[in-house]
Design a protein around this motif. Structure first.
Motif, PDB file in Angstrom:
ATOM      1  N   GLU A 128       0.818  -1.207   0.000  1.00  0.00           N
ATOM      2  CA  GLU A 128       0.000   0.000   0.000  1.00  0.00           C
ATOM      3  C   GLU A 128       0.858   1.267   0.000  1.00  0.00           C
ATOM      4  O   GLU A 128       0.516   2.262  -0.652  1.00  0.00           O
ATOM      5  CB  GLU A 128      -0.930  -0.004   1.217  1.00  0.00           C
ATOM      6  CG  GLU A 128      -2.026  -1.063   1.125  1.00  0.00           C
ATOM      7  CD  GLU A 128      -3.010  -0.966   2.273  1.00  0.00           C
ATOM      8  OE1 GLU A 128      -2.800  -0.087   3.146  1.00  0.00           O
ATOM      9  OE2 GLU A 128      -3.969  -1.757   2.307  1.00  0.00           O
ATOM     10  N   LEU A 129       1.967   1.233   0.713  1.00  0.00           N
ATOM     11  CA  LEU A 129       2.866   2.385   0.677  1.00  0.00           C
ATOM     12  C   LEU A 129       3.392   2.626  -0.731  1.00  0.00           C
ATOM     13  O   LEU A 129       3.483   3.761  -1.198  1.00  0.00           O
ATOM     14  CB  LEU A 129       4.028   2.180   1.649  1.00  0.00           C
ATOM     15  CG  LEU A 129       3.738   2.347   3.137  1.00  0.00           C
ATOM     16  CD1 LEU A 129       4.968   1.987   3.956  1.00  0.00           C
ATOM     17  CD2 LEU A 129       3.306   3.775   3.444  1.00  0.00           C
ATOM     18  N   HIS A 130       3.734   1.522  -1.406  1.00  0.00           N
ATOM     19  CA  HIS A 130       4.296   1.664  -2.751  1.00  0.00           C
ATOM     20  C   HIS A 130       3.225   2.033  -3.767  1.00  0.00           C
ATOM     21  O   HIS A 130       3.411   2.951  -4.585  1.00  0.00           O
ATOM     22  CB  HIS A 130       4.978   0.357  -3.153  1.00  0.00           C
ATOM     23  CG  HIS A 130       5.531   0.379  -4.547  1.00  0.00           C
ATOM     24  ND1 HIS A 130       4.827  -0.110  -5.626  1.00  0.00           N
ATOM     25  CD2 HIS A 130       6.695   0.832  -5.033  1.00  0.00           C
ATOM     26  CE1 HIS A 130       5.548   0.046  -6.723  1.00  0.00           C
ATOM     27  NE2 HIS A 130       6.688   0.603  -6.390  1.00  0.00           N
ATOM     28  N   ASP A 131       2.088   1.338  -3.700  1.00  0.00           N
ATOM     29  CA  ASP A 131       1.074   1.524  -4.738  1.00  0.00           C
ATOM     30  C   ASP A 131       0.209   2.747  -4.500  1.00  0.00           C
ATOM     31  O   ASP A 131      -0.235   3.384  -5.471  1.00  0.00           O
ATOM     32  CB  ASP A 131       0.173   0.278  -4.818  1.00  0.00           C
ATOM     33  CG  ASP A 131       0.949  -0.956  -5.261  1.00  0.00           C
ATOM     34  OD1 ASP A 131       2.062  -0.775  -5.815  1.00  0.00           O
ATOM     35  OD2 ASP A 131       0.463  -2.069  -5.047  1.00  0.00           O
ATOM     36  N   GLU A 132      -0.060   3.078  -3.255  1.00  0.00           N
ATOM     37  CA  GLU A 132      -0.976   4.175  -2.964  1.00  0.00           C
ATOM     38  C   GLU A 132      -0.226   5.457  -2.602  1.00  0.00           C
ATOM     39  O   GLU A 132      -0.228   6.434  -3.348  1.00  0.00           O
ATOM     40  CB  GLU A 132      -1.922   3.767  -1.820  1.00  0.00           C
ATOM     41  CG  GLU A 132      -2.738   2.523  -2.118  1.00  0.00           C
ATOM     42  CD  GLU A 132      -3.705   2.713  -3.269  1.00  0.00           C
ATOM     43  OE1 GLU A 132      -4.097   3.878  -3.523  1.00  0.00           O
ATOM     44  OE2 GLU A 132      -4.074   1.709  -3.915  1.00  0.00           O
ATOM     45  N   VAL A 133       0.436   5.430  -1.451  1.00  0.00           N
ATOM     46  CA  VAL A 133       1.092   6.649  -0.977  1.00  0.00           C
ATOM     47  C   VAL A 133       2.234   7.050  -1.893  1.00  0.00           C
ATOM     48  O   VAL A 133       2.403   8.231  -2.234  1.00  0.00           O
ATOM     49  CB  VAL A 133       1.587   6.451   0.472  1.00  0.00           C
ATOM     50  CG1 VAL A 133       2.222   7.737   0.999  1.00  0.00           C
ATOM     51  CG2 VAL A 133       0.441   6.007   1.370  1.00  0.00           C
ATOM     52  N   GLY A 134       3.031   6.067  -2.317  1.00  0.00           N
ATOM     53  CA  GLY A 134       4.154   6.394  -3.194  1.00  0.00           C
ATOM     54  C   GLY A 134       3.716   6.985  -4.520  1.00  0.00           C
ATOM     55  O   GLY A 134       4.281   7.983  -4.990  1.00  0.00           O
ATOM     56  N   GLN A 135       2.681   6.390  -5.104  1.00  0.00           N
ATOM     57  CA  GLN A 135       2.196   6.921  -6.382  1.00  0.00           C
ATOM     58  C   GLN A 135       1.575   8.303  -6.198  1.00  0.00           C
ATOM     59  O   GLN A 135       1.727   9.186  -7.056  1.00  0.00           O
ATOM     60  CB  GLN A 135       1.163   5.959  -6.986  1.00  0.00           C
ATOM     61  CG  GLN A 135       1.712   4.576  -7.321  1.00  0.00           C
ATOM     62  CD  GLN A 135       2.800   4.630  -8.374  1.00  0.00           C
ATOM     63  OE1 GLN A 135       2.871   5.552  -9.181  1.00  0.00           O
ATOM     64  NE2 GLN A 135       3.672   3.640  -8.364  1.00  0.00           N
ATOM     65  N   THR A 136       0.887   8.513  -5.084  1.00  0.00           N
ATOM     66  CA  THR A 136       0.293   9.829  -4.834  1.00  0.00           C
ATOM     67  C   THR A 136       1.365  10.901  -4.693  1.00  0.00           C
ATOM     68  O   THR A 136       1.268  11.993  -5.284  1.00  0.00           O
ATOM     69  CB  THR A 136      -0.573   9.788  -3.568  1.00  0.00           C
ATOM     70  OG1 THR A 136      -1.605   8.811  -3.745  1.00  0.00           O
ATOM     71  CG2 THR A 136      -1.195  11.145  -3.291  1.00  0.00           C
ATOM     72  N   LEU A 137       2.406  10.605  -3.936  1.00  0.00           N
ATOM     73  CA  LEU A 137       3.486  11.581  -3.773  1.00  0.00           C
ATOM     74  C   LEU A 137       4.229  11.808  -5.092  1.00  0.00           C
ATOM     75  O   LEU A 137       4.683  12.922  -5.368  1.00  0.00           O
ATOM     76  CB  LEU A 137       4.450  11.114  -2.693  1.00  0.00           C
ATOM     77  CG  LEU A 137       3.954  11.225  -1.254  1.00  0.00           C
ATOM     78  CD1 LEU A 137       5.013  10.733  -0.281  1.00  0.00           C
ATOM     79  CD2 LEU A 137       3.571  12.663  -0.932  1.00  0.00           C
ATOM     80  N   THR A 138       4.355  10.765  -5.897  1.00  0.00           N
ATOM     81  CA  THR A 138       4.982  10.945  -7.205  1.00  0.00           C
ATOM     82  C   THR A 138       4.158  11.888  -8.074  1.00  0.00           C
ATOM     83  O   THR A 138       4.698  12.768  -8.764  1.00  0.00           O
ATOM     84  CB  THR A 138       5.146   9.584  -7.901  1.00  0.00           C
ATOM     85  OG1 THR A 138       5.956   8.723  -7.081  1.00  0.00           O
ATOM     86  CG2 THR A 138       5.812   9.743  -9.252  1.00  0.00           C
TER      87      THR A 138
END
Length: 335
Positions: A128-138
């Motif tokens: 979830e950190l990679h797919d959700e939060v990471g993509q959002t911050l990207t």
């Protein structure tokens, strides 16, 4: 002979001797003569001495069992009490040993289920950190880049600071995801995972010296995971609590398998320091694969964590407990 018959036989002997003295030539006059007192007192002392000796010998195994029960700790397994003594005592000790074996097996099973649930939760959070939060911050970082090209000149510095803060947050999320889900362990093996782990802690102010010996025997997947998690927890404790600036991480062949050693030059564990959840977690992981883990003072006054794992085929149930988790996408990039 059972404890019952030993005590019964001793009491029988005492009563028979007393009856023989009453029916024999020994008499007690009134007033009692000194010689008669000596005979009665001597006989009583002999009977009490024999009684004490028989009871001490018969109850000694129970004393050893009591001390073993007081010192029993499933996280620090020690030698089992020797089955000895009368029949009842031997059966009691054997039952106690069987109970310890059953409790150890049940604890290993429950620890395996807990660790499996923990690993699954780690995988889920990392994904979830990679797919959700990471993509959002990207996406936020890309939007800030587009905004930075159109904002007035006097606002570009503030937008640049926002970009740097977003980029730092994205890097931190990737680092946390990598620690939660060590994809390099599955893809490149234990040695590469330990190198990556040492580099991560070195980048955050702790100098970690690596000593990875060649010629290691093949290890099972669960053994590699346990060794990695123990090294990770030991270095985390060093960085957070020891005040050390140097640590050594070594992995070498041993006579009975492989040995992982993590040692620092920090303040160490005091004589009255209780083991926290981190060390207890390491012990439970070690017990799950039948490894031997010790935490002791180091040569430089710090703490030494040593674990020895056997290169043997693991129980398929243990493999399922540790590895039964959905795969997660491991973020790429250096910490």
């Amino acid at each position: 002979m059972s404890l019952f018959w030993r005590i019964f036989a001793l009491n029988t002997v005492g009563l028979v001797v007393a009856a023989a003295m009453l029916l024999g030539p020994v008499t007690v006059s009134t007033p009692v003569l000194p010689a008669e007192v000596l005979v009665v007192v001597g006989g009583l002392a002999a009977l009490l001495a024999v009684n004490a000796a028989v009871l001490r010998v018969g109850l000694a195994p129970l004393g050893r069992l009591g001390r073993s029960m007081a010192d029993a700790d499933l996280l620090h397994p020690g030698p089992r009490p020797v089955v000895s003594g009368p029949v009842e005592t031997a059966e009691l000790i054997a039952t106690y040993n069987a109970m310890l074996d059953r409790l150890s097996a049940e604890r290993a099973a429950s620890a395996g289920r807990a660790l499996s649930a923990q690993e699954r939760e780690r995988h889920r959070i990392a994904r979830e950190l990679h797919d959700e939060v990471g993509q959002t911050l990207t996406a936020v970082l890309l939007q800030l880049k587009r905004v930075a090209d159109r904002v007035p000149h006097d606002l570009r510095e503030e937008v640049g600071q926002a970009q740097e803060a977003t980029r730092a947050g994205l890097d931190e999320i990737r680092r946390i995801a990598r620690r939660l889900r060590p994809g390099v362990l599955e893809e490149l093996g234990l040695l590469s995972a330990l190198r990556s782990l040492a580099a991560e802690f070195t980048a955050h102010g702790l100098s970690v010296r690596l000593d990875l010996r060649p010629g290691l025997p093949p290890l099972t997947e669960e053994a590699e995971l346990v060794l990695y998690r123990v090294a990770q927890e030991a270095l985390t404790n060093t960085a957070r609590h020891s005040g050390a600036d140097r640590a050594e991480l070594s992995l070498r062949p041993a006579a009975d398998g492989v040995e992982l050693l993590v040692e620092d030059n920090g303040c160490g564990l005091g004589p009255t320091t209780e083991e926290g959840t981190g060390i207890r977690g390491m012990r439970e992981r070690a017990l799950l694969i039948g490894a031997d883990l010790t935490v002791s003072p180091g040569d430089d006054g710090g703490t030494r964590v040593r674990i020895r794992a056997l290169p043997r085929p693991a129980d398929p149930r243990a493999r399922a407990r540790l590895s039964d988790a959905p795969p997660a996408a491991a973020p790429s990039g250096a910490p």
